[in-house]
Design an enzyme around this catalytic site. Structure first.
Site, PDB file in Angstrom:
ATOM      1  N   LYS A 123      -6.566  15.194  -3.294  1.00 50.89           N
ATOM      2  CA  LYS A 123      -6.756  14.124  -4.272  1.00 50.89           C
ATOM      3  C   LYS A 123      -7.977  13.324  -3.876  1.00 50.89           C
ATOM      4  CE  LYS A 123      -2.439  12.797  -6.334  1.00 50.89           C
ATOM      5  NZ  LYS A 123      -1.379  11.840  -6.222  1.00 50.89           N
ATOM      6  N   HIS A 126      -9.457   7.019  -2.948  1.00 48.28           N
ATOM      7  CA  HIS A 126      -9.870   5.928  -3.825  1.00 48.28           C
ATOM      8  C   HIS A 126     -10.313   4.714  -3.023  1.00 48.28           C
ATOM      9  CE1 HIS A 126      -6.013   4.118  -3.072  1.00 48.28           C
ATOM     10  NE2 HIS A 126      -5.395   5.208  -3.510  1.00 48.28           N
ATOM     11  N   HIS A 129      -8.284   3.403  -0.218  1.00 47.64           N
ATOM     12  CA  HIS A 129      -8.405   4.147   1.039  1.00 47.64           C
ATOM     13  C   HIS A 129      -9.666   3.722   1.787  1.00 47.64           C
ATOM     14  CE1 HIS A 129      -5.818   7.243  -1.174  1.00 47.64           C
ATOM     15  NE2 HIS A 129      -5.072   6.775  -0.207  1.00 47.64           N
TER      16      HIS A 129
END
Ligand code: ARG
Length: 562
Positions: A123, A126, A129
């Protein structure tokens, strides 16, 4: 010097936390404390009497010529002034400590696990993070500098039902070579496609569950696919970490605990900590006023919380840490409350785990970037944009540098700007993100501090080396004020160790940089008479050292010429 005052006050009050800091308003001394209020409630005397007694103690116990005067102000604040001699002596200590200035006298014992970044593989990482990565890295640097044994832990989100969906999607529509050339984006696309198709084909849901079950049961093909997704994703993550200069000691993610989960749940059922509820298994937490912790769904699947329990137990028994810091956004507060409550039920030491929370990034600039890049904004794009913008600034300022030098500086400045922007704001609040402010060479920004550092270094270069410091007779206000500011640094570090707010360091180095720029603009350094020149060069050197230490603790590099 500040720590000596702290020690004297503690002789009277004990280790209780009292405030001891340079007052912001001038005329209130070099150092001020509210200690009398604490002392007053302990000894059952009036704050003014308490202040008088502490003042007497300080005057009696301090070395001769240490305090110039001590005054009691308002209802019981104690304001202290040091003699120029005492300040000069302090400066000798600072100059001798060199780059170690800020470290405690005694190295503390113990292991600190700092868990940060924790992206979910397959994934897109973002912006949350990114915050975790920056804040966690900085805290790890600070604990390390302070002398603790630090373990930097990347707890990857590499397990869970989403991998069943991903495997299903790959088996249906996957393209190996596409994934190899652009892993995270392609895997992300597959995941998105799965959810789109789900609307037409609800039976995909069941398929995903089956594939995850197979994965959990050790099915060879699925296991291979999962390992491959993980490996490919890590390649992308490495790029981001390399660019940001981030390293980890341990990469154990959620999948590592998979084998522990069944025995763990069985044990909880046996001991009565957990019970069945509508086919699922929960740990009741009414005692803590919390909703029950769900540790197994009715379909048999384990959860994020289950893995975190196993992980916490493992860490405590294997590493015996003094603390575990979970650097995770505010949105997961309930999860951590539940986790820590369960730890309490299990009899684990409550003082070990802590949720280091942080807010969102609110930003027009990020929104603009995400529309330009499509729905998902990749972190790499944000960092690259910062570097490009820094490159343009360098280009305008230093056109004669070589391209390689410009690239190197642009990277340090661009990455520094992003990190400083984050770390200079209170981590718990939502933060702003504005390119112009972040990259400004004159405001509260990373580049401004890097620039100030480079200018100090250029003065030292022009001086042709650093003369060794001899205790000078400097009495000039500006010099003394700068020394006092440097004297504050160890206390700043200590406060971050106590409360985990790196913005104290950012705020401090910004003030120091401002003071230093005023100083060299107003006070002659190279052209002053030998003794003063000597002291001032050492003062500039010590200031540069602290700016560098401060920036490095925030994970930001310095540039010698800018
Ligand atoms: N991977 C998770 C996420 O992206 C964060 C993990 C936080 N750490 C933990 N021990 N639960 O939301």
């Amino acid at each position: 010097m500040f720590s000596a005052v702290k020690a004297l006050l503690s002789e009277k009050i004990g280790d209780d936390a009292f405030e001891l800091s340079p007052p912001e308003i001038s005329g209130r001394g070099h150092l001020s404390t509210n200690a009398a209020f604490l002392f007053s409630s302990k000894g059952n005397i009036s704050p003014i009497d308490a202040a008088e007694e502490l003042k007497k103690h300080l005057n009696e116990k301090a070395p001769k010529g240490f305090f110039e005067k001590i005054e009691i102000a308002g209802p019981g604040f104690i304001n202290m002034w040091f003699t120029p001699k005492a300040i000069q002596k302090e400066f000798k200590k600072i100059a001798d400590a060199g780059v170690s200035w800020g470290k405690p006298n005694k190295k503390p014992k113990g292991k600190i696990i700092v868990e940060y970044s924790q992206p979910n593989i397959a994934k897109q990482m973002h912006i949350g993070h990114l915050r975790s990565t920056i804040i966690g890295d900085s805290l790890a640097n600070i604990y390390d500098f302070y002398g603790y044994d630090v373990l930097r832990w990347n707890y990857l989100g590499d397990w869970g039902t989403q991998f069943g969906k991903l495997i299903t999607a790959y088996k249906l529509w996957g393209d190996k070579s596409k994934i190899e050339s652009n892993p995270i984006e392609e895997l992300n696309n597959l995941y998105v496609k799965f959810h789109r198709e789900l609307k037409e084909n609800p039976e995909l849901e069941e398929k995903g569950r089956e594939e995850f079950k197979k994965l959990e049961d050790g099915d060879k093909e699925n296991r291979k696919l999962w390992e491959w997704f993980r490996r490919e994703s890590l390649k992308d993550l490495e790029n981001v970490y390399n660019l940001l200069g981030i390293k980890f000691d341990i990469w154990k993610g959620e999948s590592f605990y998979e084998k522990d989960l069944k025995p763990l749940i069985d044990e909880f059922l046996k001991s009565g900590i957990a019970r069945e509820s509508e086919g699922a298994i929960i740990i009741p937490l009414d005692k803590f006023n919390l909703p029950p912790g769900l540790i197994r769904k009715s379909d048999g699947a384990t959860l994020y919380l289950t893995r975190d329990i196993a992980n916490l137990k493992y860490r405590i028994s294997k590493y015996k840490p003094k603390e575990i810091l979970y650097v995770v956004d505010n949105g997961q507060s309930l999860h951590f409350q539940q986790l820590f409550a369960i730890a309490d039920i299990l009899g684990l030491d409550k003082s070990i785990p802590a949720h280091i929370k942080f807010g969102l990034v609110l930003s027009e600039d990020i929104k603009k970037l995400s529309t330009r890049e499509g729905r998902h904004i990749s972190l790499l794009k944000v960092v690259e944009e910062a570097i490009n913008r820094a490159r343009n600034i360098i280009e305008a300022k230093q056109p004669d540098l070589s391209d390689a030098d410009k690239d190197e500086i642009a990277k340090t400045v661009g990455v520094g700007a992003i990190k400083y922007n984050d770390l200079s704001q209170n981590r718990v609040s939502d933060i702003t993100f504005n390119w112009d402010k972040m990259l400004s060479l004159s405001g509260n920004s990373g580049p401004y501090i890097q620039y100030t550092y480079a200018r100090l270094k250029s003065i030292l270069r022009k001086a042709g080396g650093l003369p060794s410091y001899k205790l000078g007779s400097i009495e000039n206000e500006a010099d003394l004020a700068l020394i006092l500011k440097l004297a504050e640094f160890p206390g700043i570090i200590e406060s971050v160790i106590e409360n985990n707010y790196p913005n104290y360091i950012a705020g401090y180095i910004y003030d120091l940089a401002k003071m230093a720029s005023n100083f060299y603009e107003k006070e002659p350094v190279l052209k002053s008479e030998p003794e003063i020149r000597n002291t001032r060069l050492n003062l500039i050197n010590a200031t540069a050292n602290v700016l560098r230490t401060g920036l490095n603790l925030l994970g930001i590099g310095v540039i010698e010429r800018m």
